[in-house]
Design a protein around this motif. Sequence first.
Motif, PDB file in Angstrom:
ATOM      1  N   LYS A 103       6.094   6.108   4.146  1.00  0.00           N
ATOM      2  CA  LYS A 103       4.878   7.206   4.979  1.00  0.00           C
ATOM      3  C   LYS A 103       5.835   8.895   4.667  1.00  0.00           C
ATOM      4  CE  LYS A 103       3.493   3.348   8.103  1.00  0.00           C
ATOM      5  NZ  LYS A 103       4.079   3.675   9.831  1.00  0.00           N
ATOM      6  N   GLU A 132       0.790  -1.389   0.178  1.00  0.00           N
ATOM      7  CA  GLU A 132      -0.126  -0.621   0.309  1.00  0.00           C
ATOM      8  C   GLU A 132       0.475   1.615  -0.097  1.00  0.00           C
ATOM      9  OE1 GLU A 132      -2.696   0.221   3.049  1.00  0.00           O
ATOM     10  OE2 GLU A 132      -3.724  -2.111   2.164  1.00  0.00           O
ATOM     11  N   SER A 133       0.059   2.193  -0.589  1.00  0.00           N
ATOM     12  CA  SER A 133       1.324   3.838  -0.520  1.00  0.00           C
ATOM     13  C   SER A 133       0.914   4.164   1.393  1.00  0.00           C
ATOM     14  CB  SER A 133       0.169   5.021  -1.486  1.00  0.00           C
ATOM     15  OG  SER A 133      -0.069   4.210  -2.721  1.00  0.00           O
ATOM     16  N   ARG A 174       6.468   6.225  -2.994  1.00  0.00           N
ATOM     17  CA  ARG A 174       4.701   5.781  -3.193  1.00  0.00           C
ATOM     18  C   ARG A 174       4.363   5.575  -1.456  1.00  0.00           C
ATOM     19  NH1 ARG A 174       1.583   1.701  -3.213  1.00  0.00           N
ATOM     20  NH2 ARG A 174       2.594   0.020  -4.514  1.00  0.00           N
ATOM     21  N   VAL A 175       5.120   4.214  -1.649  1.00  0.00           N
ATOM     22  CA  VAL A 175       5.628   3.426  -0.466  1.00  0.00           C
ATOM     23  C   VAL A 175       5.623   3.798   1.082  1.00  0.00           C
ATOM     24  CG1 VAL A 175       5.083   1.208  -1.775  1.00  0.00           C
ATOM     25  CG2 VAL A 175       7.457   1.872  -1.014  1.00  0.00           C
ATOM     26  N   SER A 226       2.745   3.417   3.373  1.00  0.00           N
ATOM     27  CA  SER A 226       2.796   1.506   4.301  1.00  0.00           C
ATOM     28  C   SER A 226       3.886   1.740   5.167  1.00  0.00           C
ATOM     29  CB  SER A 226       2.580   1.015   3.812  1.00  0.00           C
ATOM     30  OG  SER A 226       2.964   0.459   2.423  1.00  0.00           O
TER      31      SER A 226
END
Length: 235
Positions: A159, A128-129, A156-157, A131
């Motif tokens: 945080k 997930e993005s 993207r992934v 995460s």
Amino acid sequence: MFWIYLIGVMLMPIVALKLFMKYFSGTFLSLIMKLMHSNIETVKTKLFDEAISKIKSNKKNDRLEILELGIGTGENFRHFPKGSNVTILDKTDLFLPYLNESIKKNNRNDLNVSKLVVSKAEEMVGIESDSMDLVVHTFILCSVDDYTKVMNQVYRVLKPGGVCIFMEHSIDNENKKRKILQKFIEPLMGDCKFLDMKKVLNSGPYDHLELKKYTVNRSLITFINPVVYGYGSKS
């Protein structure tokens, strides 16, 4: 007839090496990776300590969520903070036995290896993005199909406040003899390529980037020099 014989003699070592890599690549590469990591251990320890101190995504001091790209031989596990949740992403499960061996060897049963994702790093299917607090990759950008996509996926992934730690071998643009050697052996190294890693990493999406260079002195593996390492963060 003579020329056919001569060409055959010249090709034999290349064919032999390719056959060796096909059937014994797991064992061979694990030995190479262990040798490489053992010669950068001091630098790597300092890198992990510095980069982990920059993580701002885990304000509650919960278990860190870590994603490592490439199982390898589990040489980075000893540097992961205690009690972390670890996700491993690799395009193959070939090195999984070495991972389990590393956990036992380094007494890291405190780590929770929560997921093994078999996927290309360019896709990161199922992750997930926003995460991950920390993403780690060592000596893998040389063998991916599209390093720009990989770095975009890492970003993207992560945080907001997360950090990516990396160490990558590079083409040597300052040592002509070494660069010639690197280009000569490159066709024999499968997916591995010698890239200008400083340029590659500078092209990434990170909001803050720290880059350094290290030279390995072990004679057997000086062809990997220079090693470009550091970390990038997401605001």
